[in-house]
Motif scaffolding. Sequence first.
Motif, PDB file in Angstrom:
ATOM      1  N   ARG A  79       0.093   0.190  -8.137  1.00  0.00           N
ATOM      2  CA  ARG A  79      -0.842   1.315  -8.240  1.00  0.00           C
ATOM      3  C   ARG A  79      -0.676   2.200  -7.019  1.00  0.00           C
ATOM      4  O   ARG A  79      -0.543   1.708  -5.898  1.00  0.00           O
ATOM      5  N   SER A  80      -0.723   3.519  -7.270  1.00  0.00           N
ATOM      6  CA  SER A  80      -0.594   4.456  -6.158  1.00  0.00           C
ATOM      7  C   SER A  80      -1.089   5.836  -6.588  1.00  0.00           C
ATOM      8  O   SER A  80      -1.232   6.111  -7.781  1.00  0.00           O
ATOM      9  N   THR A  81      -1.321   6.684  -5.626  1.00  0.00           N
ATOM     10  CA  THR A  81      -1.636   8.087  -5.893  1.00  0.00           C
ATOM     11  C   THR A  81      -0.372   8.885  -5.648  1.00  0.00           C
ATOM     12  O   THR A  81       0.277   8.736  -4.610  1.00  0.00           O
ATOM     13  N   PHE A  99       5.723   0.356  -6.836  1.00  0.00           N
ATOM     14  CA  PHE A  99       4.350  -0.062  -6.540  1.00  0.00           C
ATOM     15  C   PHE A  99       3.679  -0.462  -7.847  1.00  0.00           C
ATOM     16  O   PHE A  99       4.191  -0.196  -8.927  1.00  0.00           O
ATOM     17  N   ASP A 145      -3.488   9.350 -10.162  1.00  0.00           N
ATOM     18  CA  ASP A 145      -3.440   7.902  -9.943  1.00  0.00           C
ATOM     19  C   ASP A 145      -2.492   7.293 -10.971  1.00  0.00           C
ATOM     20  O   ASP A 145      -2.653   7.506 -12.173  1.00  0.00           O
TER      21      ASP A 145
END
Length: 74
Positions: free
Chosen positions: A18-20, A16, A4
Amino acid sequence: MDIDVTLFPPLRENRFSRSTVTLAESATVQSVLDKLVIDRDQVESIYVNGREATFDQRLNTGDRITFLPFIGGG
């Protein structure tokens, strides 16, 4: 493995907030920067799971990594 990732402005520009991110099992903090095409000289602080980290720190599945940029001002 999945990590994450949280980016603070201006690092998130055209990316972005937040992202995985999926990486190879032997990934390091630098691997994340490489995948996101972020120069390490743009990053002032790195935190992995809430603790200060280095560019060569190895990551594990489920880690949470935050990148903070240099902050200018006067």
